[in-house]
Scaffold this motif. Sequence first.
Motif, PDB file in Angstrom:
ATOM      1  N   TYR A  43       0.802  -1.224   0.000  1.00 18.14           N
ATOM      2  CA  TYR A  43       0.000   0.000   0.000  1.00 18.14           C
ATOM      3  C   TYR A  43       0.837   1.278   0.000  1.00 18.14           C
ATOM      4  CZ  TYR A  43       0.815  -0.508   5.073  1.00 18.14           C
ATOM      5  OH  TYR A  43       1.385  -0.674   6.308  1.00 18.14           O
ATOM      6  N   VAL A  44       2.107   1.181  -0.337  1.00 16.71           N
ATOM      7  CA  VAL A  44       2.950   2.370  -0.410  1.00 16.71           C
ATOM      8  C   VAL A  44       3.296   2.668  -1.864  1.00 16.71           C
ATOM      9  CG1 VAL A  44       3.955   1.780   1.829  1.00 16.71           C
ATOM     10  CG2 VAL A  44       5.204   1.201  -0.264  1.00 16.71           C
ATOM     11  N   TRP A 573     -13.552   9.491   6.385  1.00 17.00           N
ATOM     12  CA  TRP A 573     -13.584  10.772   5.668  1.00 17.00           C
ATOM     13  C   TRP A 573     -12.389  11.628   6.084  1.00 17.00           C
ATOM     14  CZ3 TRP A 573     -19.206  11.324   7.690  1.00 17.00           C
ATOM     15  CH2 TRP A 573     -20.079  10.569   6.885  1.00 17.00           C
ATOM     16  N   VAL A 574     -11.711  12.159   5.094  1.00 17.35           N
ATOM     17  CA  VAL A 574     -10.600  13.077   5.327  1.00 17.35           C
ATOM     18  C   VAL A 574     -10.655  14.167   4.266  1.00 17.35           C
ATOM     19  CG1 VAL A 574      -8.096  13.381   5.311  1.00 17.35           C
ATOM     20  CG2 VAL A 574      -9.076  11.358   6.366  1.00 17.35           C
ATOM     21  N   ALA A 575     -10.534  15.408   4.702  1.00 14.41           N
ATOM     22  CA  ALA A 575     -10.353  16.521   3.776  1.00 14.41           C
ATOM     23  C   ALA A 575      -8.906  16.970   3.904  1.00 14.41           C
ATOM     24  CB  ALA A 575     -11.305  17.662   4.114  1.00 14.41           C
ATOM     25  N   HIS A 576      -8.272  17.301   2.772  1.00 18.07           N
ATOM     26  CA  HIS A 576      -6.853  17.653   2.834  1.00 18.07           C
ATOM     27  C   HIS A 576      -6.460  18.585   1.692  1.00 18.07           C
ATOM     28  CE1 HIS A 576      -5.904  14.813  -0.471  1.00 18.07           C
ATOM     29  NE2 HIS A 576      -6.767  13.990   0.122  1.00 18.07           N
ATOM     30  N   SER A 577      -5.359  19.262   1.882  1.00 17.28           N
ATOM     31  CA  SER A 577      -4.789  20.110   0.838  1.00 17.28           C
ATOM     32  C   SER A 577      -4.548  19.273  -0.410  1.00 17.28           C
ATOM     33  CB  SER A 577      -3.471  20.717   1.326  1.00 17.28           C
ATOM     34  OG  SER A 577      -2.751  21.289   0.252  1.00 17.28           O
ATOM     35  N   LYS A 578      -4.797  19.850  -1.577  1.00 17.34           N
ATOM     36  CA  LYS A 578      -4.648  19.081  -2.819  1.00 17.34           C
ATOM     37  C   LYS A 578      -3.189  18.673  -3.061  1.00 17.34           C
ATOM     38  CE  LYS A 578      -3.993  22.953  -6.055  1.00 17.34           C
ATOM     39  NZ  LYS A 578      -4.511  23.621  -7.270  1.00 17.34           N
ATOM     40  N   ARG A 579      -2.241  19.361  -2.431  1.00 20.96           N
ATOM     41  CA  ARG A 579      -0.838  18.978  -2.613  1.00 20.96           C
ATOM     42  C   ARG A 579      -0.450  17.760  -1.778  1.00 20.96           C
ATOM     43  NH1 ARG A 579       2.250  20.493   1.625  1.00 20.96           N
ATOM     44  NH2 ARG A 579       1.377  22.077   3.039  1.00 20.96           N
ATOM     45  N   ILE A 580      -1.280  17.403  -0.805  1.00 23.66           N
ATOM     46  CA  ILE A 580      -1.039  16.194  -0.015  1.00 23.66           C
ATOM     47  C   ILE A 580      -1.722  15.032  -0.725  1.00 23.66           C
ATOM     48  CG2 ILE A 580      -1.329  15.064   2.215  1.00 23.66           C
ATOM     49  CD1 ILE A 580       0.593  17.468   2.232  1.00 23.66           C
ATOM     50  N   GLN A 581      -0.950  14.066  -1.163  1.00 18.41           N
ATOM     51  CA  GLN A 581      -1.479  12.964  -1.962  1.00 18.41           C
ATOM     52  C   GLN A 581      -1.180  11.626  -1.294  1.00 18.41           C
ATOM     53  OE1 GLN A 581      -0.241  13.353  -6.054  1.00 18.41           O
ATOM     54  NE2 GLN A 581      -1.046  15.432  -6.231  1.00 18.41           N
ATOM     55  N   ARG A 582      -1.873  10.599  -1.784  1.00 20.01           N
ATOM     56  CA  ARG A 582      -1.735   9.270  -1.183  1.00 20.01           C
ATOM     57  C   ARG A 582      -1.629   8.206  -2.261  1.00 20.01           C
ATOM     58  NH1 ARG A 582      -6.608   6.365  -1.181  1.00 20.01           N
ATOM     59  NH2 ARG A 582      -8.512   7.574  -1.607  1.00 20.01           N
ATOM     60  N   PHE A 593      -1.686   7.676   7.105  1.00 22.92           N
ATOM     61  CA  PHE A 593      -1.057   8.958   6.833  1.00 22.92           C
ATOM     62  C   PHE A 593       0.468   8.905   6.667  1.00 22.92           C
ATOM     63  CE2 PHE A 593      -4.929  10.450   9.339  1.00 22.92           C
ATOM     64  CZ  PHE A 593      -5.680  10.609   8.181  1.00 22.92           C
ATOM     65  N   PRO A 594       1.188   8.015   7.351  1.00 25.05           N
ATOM     66  CA  PRO A 594       2.647   8.002   7.196  1.00 25.05           C
ATOM     67  C   PRO A 594       3.145   7.654   5.792  1.00 25.05           C
ATOM     68  CG  PRO A 594       2.032   6.927   9.248  1.00 25.05           C
ATOM     69  CD  PRO A 594       0.766   7.138   8.477  1.00 25.05           C
ATOM     70  N   VAL A 595       2.261   7.177   4.889  1.00 24.43           N
ATOM     71  CA  VAL A 595       2.712   6.858   3.529  1.00 24.43           C
ATOM     72  C   VAL A 595       2.229   7.893   2.520  1.00 24.43           C
ATOM     73  CG1 VAL A 595       2.804   4.411   4.077  1.00 24.43           C
ATOM     74  CG2 VAL A 595       0.760   5.319   2.956  1.00 24.43           C
ATOM     75  N   TRP A 596       1.595   8.976   2.983  1.00 21.34           N
ATOM     76  CA  TRP A 596       1.191  10.063   2.090  1.00 21.34           C
ATOM     77  C   TRP A 596       2.399  10.972   1.832  1.00 21.34           C
ATOM     78  CZ3 TRP A 596      -4.474  12.022   3.029  1.00 21.34           C
ATOM     79  CH2 TRP A 596      -5.335  10.917   3.105  1.00 21.34           C
ATOM     80  N   TRP A 597       2.257  11.914   0.895  1.00 19.94           N
ATOM     81  CA  TRP A 597       3.397  12.764   0.547  1.00 19.94           C
ATOM     82  C   TRP A 597       2.951  14.128   0.045  1.00 19.94           C
ATOM     83  CZ3 TRP A 597       1.938   8.496  -2.440  1.00 19.94           C
ATOM     84  CH2 TRP A 597       1.459   8.772  -3.722  1.00 19.94           C
ATOM     85  N   ASP A 598       3.908  15.021  -0.075  1.00 23.08           N
ATOM     86  CA  ASP A 598       3.708  16.380  -0.584  1.00 23.08           C
ATOM     87  C   ASP A 598       4.014  16.379  -2.075  1.00 23.08           C
ATOM     88  OD1 ASP A 598       3.784  19.089  -1.242  1.00 23.08           O
ATOM     89  OD2 ASP A 598       4.689  19.685   0.658  1.00 23.08           O
TER      90      ASP A 598
END
Length: 602
Positions: A43-44, A573-582, A593-598
């Motif tokens: 999942y990463v 449900w999570v809302a987030h900045s569009k620059r934060i991706q998964r 969340f620890p595998v998401w990125w900028d």
Amino acid sequence: MILTALAACTIGLYAASVEAAPVHGIAMHGEPALPADYTHFPYVNPAVKKGGRIAYGVVGTFDNLNPFILKSMRTTARGMWDPEFGNLVYESLMQRSRDEAFTMYGLLAETVVMDDDRTFIQFNLNPKARWADGEKVTADDVIFSFELLRDKGRTPFNRRLDGVEKMEKVGENSVRFTFNDKADRETPLLIAGYSPILPKHAIDVETFDRTSLSLPVGSGPYQVKAVRPGERIVYERNPDYWAKDLPSKVGFDNYDEISVEYFLQDNSLFEAFKKGEIDLYQEGSPTKWVRNYSFPAIASGDIVKDAVSPKTPSGMFGFVFNTRRPVFQNKELRKALTLVFDFEWVNRSLFENAYKRTQSFWQNSDLSSMGVPADDRERAVAGAALEKIEPDILAGTHLLPTTDGSGRDRKVLRLAMDSFIEAGYAIKGGQMVDANGTPLTFEIMTQNADQEKLALAYQRFLAALGVKAGIRRVDDSQYQSRSQTFDYDVIIKSFPSSLSPGRDQISYWSSTTSDFPGSSNFAGVADLDVDRFIDAMLNARSAEDFRSAVRLHDRMLLSGYYVVPLYHLGEQWVAHSKRIQRPEKTPLYGFQFPVWWDARAQ
């Protein structure tokens, strides 16, 4: 005689050689899904480029950077040792995969050795493991950590050695834990993945149990960069992190900087998120998810709404009867009070029909008894306790009644009245009374406006049958104190459930915790058969035996009517900045969340 002795010697050597075979991972049941030569978790994003930053927001405060002592339970800095944002500073011996029910893979420990009976586990440390100051992580550090936390740590860290008969250093780079009769088959995994390893050379034992803002030394991917007590903590990624190329860490820890911002109220946190000061906001309210996301950043696309459906059990959320109170020791009465609740009215009137009714503690998984008749394994374990389980629950056909949503469905109220009569109650002069004419009254303790709203609805439903329920809303500190000392009639609580329930069930339901202040046995359950079923879960060897034991436990809890089941969401449900991706793949347990990125770093 000589041949027999020789044969015995040969068998002993063979057993030793089998025992000495190290493995890359361990699972609660069965084998790890990933082979020894795996390159990363499924999942990463293994090709992610690290960089950028993220700002998390939390409600609370902190005055301490040590999350392992009693004084830190409600005021510690998030991120130091954190199941949500990641263990940024401290690490455990092994890393859990969130795409399997309960499996650990090598981290500080490169490999492990464990016998089939789980009488011991040996951790062989990764020779590359280093503390942030460059010192090597040693077997002495491991032993030091468990002993220090036993003597000066908070629960559950101070209980990790309860099931350990002996902890010893093996060679220069290994530590072996030999278990006693207090251990169960989950014990090795708790030691492996839920116990922090601390640097012996960088800790003052004498002052360890005191609050401190001194910058800690850990082996994790981040170091503390800046601290503003009670308001903000900033972590920076360690470019020399020893495990950055380890398979269990590939695709993790992708930001150069992580900040955790503290707010006194959730409303303040949400306003900061709307302004872009926070990059991610987890939503748990269906009404807010529908109504509160029309602000400019949503319209412009700078903030996006994200939802996934995890493949995890529903858990249980509901009104909990305190069976320590004499009135609630009557099971048939608890059943009657359960039937009165009109879920359809609440879901439509309060929650935009966003919720699903909870019918099982492990709904949405194959651990649930819902829709499944008891099998031979369950019946064999249950024995005479089968008589305590209601026939429809045993058959898997039990469902709470569906109302017409009016709040006064006569058909359902009649069903509830039948149970009231069976419990020895009747309506006289507009009041529900017992055989002595004593009115049925009790108090529901709530903590916030959302709980109070639910309690007011329940109060209305109960009044239709002459039951008087008072409502007392208390502040956070009083709620905490009264919850821990079981000073309430009815309380609203959540019981999370996972695909690998274990010792958590002891805290929730065991007779050993029913009168233990601070436990999570809010209902005061003290049933030796429930204890037996928990023990069957903890000692199950096969996946089939485990599943049957959990289903039996589920049936027993449902038949006890300790909780009025309310509802659950089918999504996260999570809302987030569009620059934060998964990553595209969502693991079994949902957002990680620890595998998401900028995206700016890509």
